[in-house]
Design a protein around this motif. Structure first.
Motif, short mmCIF file in Angstrom:
data_model
loop_
_atom_site.label_atom_id
_atom_site.label_comp_id
_atom_site.label_asym_id
_atom_site.label_seq_id
_atom_site.Cartn_x
_atom_site.Cartn_y
_atom_site.Cartn_z
N LEU A 112 24.20 -32.97 24.59
CA LEU A 112 23.06 -32.00 25.12
C LEU A 112 23.81 -30.89 24.79
O LEU A 112 25.10 -30.10 25.05
N GLY A 150 19.43 -33.03 23.66
CA GLY A 150 19.08 -31.88 24.04
C GLY A 150 19.17 -30.17 24.24
O GLY A 150 20.51 -30.26 23.45
N LEU A 203 19.44 -26.60 26.02
CA LEU A 203 19.15 -26.31 28.06
C LEU A 203 20.14 -24.58 27.61
O LEU A 203 21.00 -25.53 26.89
N THR A 236 20.68 -21.97 33.00
CA THR A 236 19.50 -23.64 33.87
C THR A 236 20.52 -23.85 35.02
O THR A 236 21.74 -23.73 35.44
N ALA A 238 18.78 -28.84 37.13
CA ALA A 238 18.83 -29.54 36.38
C ALA A 238 19.44 -29.44 34.93
O ALA A 238 19.71 -30.73 34.82
N LEU A 239 20.99 -29.34 35.35
CA LEU A 239 21.72 -29.00 34.50
C LEU A 239 21.94 -30.86 34.73
O LEU A 239 22.11 -31.63 33.75
N GLU A 244 20.54 -33.31 36.40
CA GLU A 244 19.15 -34.31 36.00
C GLU A 244 18.95 -34.04 34.65
O GLU A 244 18.55 -35.31 33.97
N ALA A 245 19.12 -33.11 33.83
CA ALA A 245 19.79 -33.12 31.77
C ALA A 245 20.77 -34.23 31.18
O ALA A 245 20.09 -35.15 30.77
N VAL A 256 19.34 -37.56 32.18
CA VAL A 256 17.97 -37.78 31.37
C VAL A 256 17.71 -38.59 29.53
O VAL A 256 17.40 -39.46 28.93
N VAL A 257 19.06 -37.05 29.35
CA VAL A 257 20.14 -37.60 28.24
C VAL A 257 20.75 -39.10 27.79
O VAL A 257 20.39 -39.92 26.92
N LEU A 274 15.36 -33.72 26.06
CA LEU A 274 15.28 -32.49 26.95
C LEU A 274 15.20 -31.66 25.81
O LEU A 274 16.74 -31.10 25.82
N SER A 328 14.64 -26.96 26.53
CA SER A 328 14.77 -25.87 27.98
C SER A 328 12.89 -25.61 27.29
O SER A 328 12.23 -25.40 26.51
#
Length: 214
Positions: A77, A98, A100, A104, A108-109, A111-112, A115-116, A122, A124
Motif C-alpha cells: 500500500l 493501493g 493513498l 488521508t 481511512a488509513l 481501513e485501507a 482492505v488491502v 484501493l 485514493s
C-alpha cells in the motif's frame, strides 16, 4: 486474524505516527519498520508481513522499485505526499495494491490496510480518474485482446472488479465461495499479465463494452 504490517518511510517522525495509528487497532500488528527501500525488501522477506505501507521517496532504493521486488511477497500500500502522475502510474505498474496520500485521515488509513489485506485494491479518490487515463494511454495494445483468454466466469469476475466490488461482494453477486473468487482473481491476473487487482480494475474499464461483461 491479526494483520501483520511493515511500515517503510525514511522520516522517523512519520513512521512513528503511522505506527501509533496502526498499533491502536486490535486486529493490526506492526511487525517491522524500514527507513529505505532496500531495508523494506530485506525485512519483508524476513518477516513476511501481510501488508507493506510504502513511501515513494526514500534513499538507497525508492518505494516503486521496492514494490516491484516485493511482488508475490506482500501486498504493498503506497502512502505518499506526492500525487504526481509519474509516481501514481509507476506504483501501479510496479504492482501496488493501493495508493493513498499522506493527508488521508487515520480511520481511512486503517481501513485501507484492512482492505488491502483482504486482497482487494484501493486508490485514493483524488487520483483515480488520472490513473485510469494514464493506464489506458500507456497500454493500448493490451485492450483489444485482453479478455480473450479468460473463461466466461473469469470475465464476470473481471467485470465486477472493474465496478470496484470487493471479493466478498463479487462472491455474493456471483453466488460462489470467497475462496473461489480469490482463485478466479489470481488466475485472471496471471492470464492478463497484471500484478494487482487495481490494474485489472482499470483495464476492465478500458475494455470495449461487453468484452469483460456478463
Amino acid at each position: 486474524m491479526t494483520i501483520r504490517v511493515l511500515v517503510a518511510d525514511d522520516h522517523a517522525a512519520v513512521r512513528a505516527g503511522i505506527v501509533l495509528i496502526l498499533e491502536g487497532q486490535e486486529d493490526i500488528e506492526v511487525v517491522g519498520q524500514a527507513s529505505d527501500g532496500a531495508q523494506a525488501i530485506a525485512l519483508a522477506l524476513e518477516l513476511r508481513p501481510d501488508v507493506v505501507l510504502m513511501d515513494i521517496r526514500m534513499p538507497k532504493l525508492d518505494g516503486i522499485s521496492a514494490t516491484r521486488e516485493l511482488s508475490g511477497v506482500a501486498d504493498v500500500l503506497i502512502l505518499t505526499t506526492f500525487d504526481i502522475d509519474e509516481y501514481i502510474f509507476g506504483a501501479l505498474r510496479a504492482g501496488a495494491a493501493g495508493f493513498l496520500l499522506k493527508n488521508t485521515d487515520a480511520d481511512a488509513l486503517v481501513e485501507a490496510v484492512r482492505v488491502v489485506s483482504r486482497g482487494d485494491g484501493l486508490i485514493s479518490p483524488s487520483v483515480t480518474r488520472r490513473l485510469i487515463s494514464a493506464f489506458g494511454a500507456a497500454v493500448p495494445e493490451r485492450r483489444p485482446q485482453a479478455a480473450g483468454n479468460l473463461t466466461p466466469r473469469e470475465r464476470q469476475v473481471l467485470a465486477c472488479i472493474g465496478r470496484g466490488l470487493s471479493n466478498a461482494e463479487i462472491s455474493a453477486e456471483l453466488d460462489m465461495a470467497e475462496a473461489t473468487t480469490k482463485t478466479h482473481v489470481s488466475r485472471l491476473l496471471n492470464k492478463l499479465g497484471l500484478r494487482s487487482r487495481v490494474q485489472a480494475a482499470i483495464l476492465a474499464q478500458e475494455l470495449p463494452p461487453g468484452s469483460s461483461g456478463m
